[in-house]
Write an enzyme that holds these catalytic residues in place. Sequence first.
Site, mmCIF file in Angstrom:
data_model
loop_
_atom_site.group_PDB
_atom_site.id
_atom_site.type_symbol
_atom_site.label_atom_id
_atom_site.label_comp_id
_atom_site.label_asym_id
_atom_site.label_seq_id
_atom_site.Cartn_x
_atom_site.Cartn_y
_atom_site.Cartn_z
ATOM 1 N N ASP A 1 -43.453 -4.089 -77.579
ATOM 2 C CA ASP A 1 -44.640 -3.908 -78.417
ATOM 3 C C ASP A 1 -45.866 -3.932 -77.504
ATOM 4 O O ASP A 1 -45.847 -3.309 -76.449
ATOM 5 C CB ASP A 1 -44.672 -4.981 -79.505
ATOM 6 C CG ASP A 1 -45.424 -4.535 -80.750
ATOM 7 O OD1 ASP A 1 -46.662 -4.378 -80.678
ATOM 8 O OD2 ASP A 1 -44.785 -4.337 -81.800
ATOM 9 N N ASN B 1 -47.380 1.777 -78.076
ATOM 10 C CA ASN B 1 -47.666 0.388 -77.735
ATOM 11 C C ASN B 1 -47.782 0.213 -76.226
ATOM 12 O O ASN B 1 -47.598 1.152 -75.455
ATOM 13 C CB ASN B 1 -46.561 -0.529 -78.286
ATOM 14 C CG ASN B 1 -46.884 -1.055 -79.672
ATOM 15 O OD1 ASN B 1 -47.981 -1.558 -79.918
ATOM 16 N ND2 ASN B 1 -45.950 -0.925 -80.600
#
Length: 279
Positions: free
Chosen positions: A189, A139
Amino acid sequence: MNVEIYDQRACLLGEGPLWHPLRKQLIWFDILSHTLLTEGHQMHFDRAVSACGWVDEDRLLVASETDLFLFNLQNGESEHVIALEADNESTRSNDGRADPQGGFWIGTMGHQAETGAGALYRFYKGELRQIRDGITIPNATCFTPDHRHAYFADTAEQIVWRYTLGEDGWPDPEPDIYLDHRGSDTNPDGAVVDADGRFLCAEWGASRVACYSPEGNLVEEIELPVPQPTCPAFGDDALYVTTARQGMPGADLEASPHSGKTLRIATTARGQAEHQVIL
């Protein structure tokens, strides 16, 4: 900040938002539904798709679980470019973004997030080269406005690294640790860097996008009405955030009914224009 629902379609796993600078259009994905979405439209594929970079006004370089391919938004035609772990049925693509030199970074991971099953790659002028292996959940791929550094995270390790880039965009093999969240509840993320070099990261499970200074200090929190934000992207006048409803039990969905929807946040921060992929 004023957070509103940009799109009411609830994705299982929204990801890969990209503001196309020529089309003035947001493009994003629902990985688990094999779908590319734009406002008012969606296109389905026979395999998982997760991220893209723009090539020209109509064509995208799209990452799937088996390849990188060109997709024409105007006529819906696809053209295979290069295989991406096509011989490994246990993995799929995840987060990705084009870099300032015209390359495209893409991470892979196990379908069930198996530990260390994935890798990080860069595609540049016809060559796909592995940058890092042993990744669980890739990510936060994004780039500094001076074009000298790239960020990357493994959500499962709770670490964000910073790579130094050469003139052609290939990174030094050993990155520095930029953010170390190990031992906390913070799960980095997707992320994007604004025009001032601040790192804005969707933090899975935390109901926020967190903004960090170039030195790694938390300077702002954008609270969201959903627990699982996945990735931010700057448009011309707003910050967009994809979200997920994957793995949420019914009670949690009732408490957070906007989970999976794409959000829009009015902000005074300025984004960088998304970089063009050079084939």
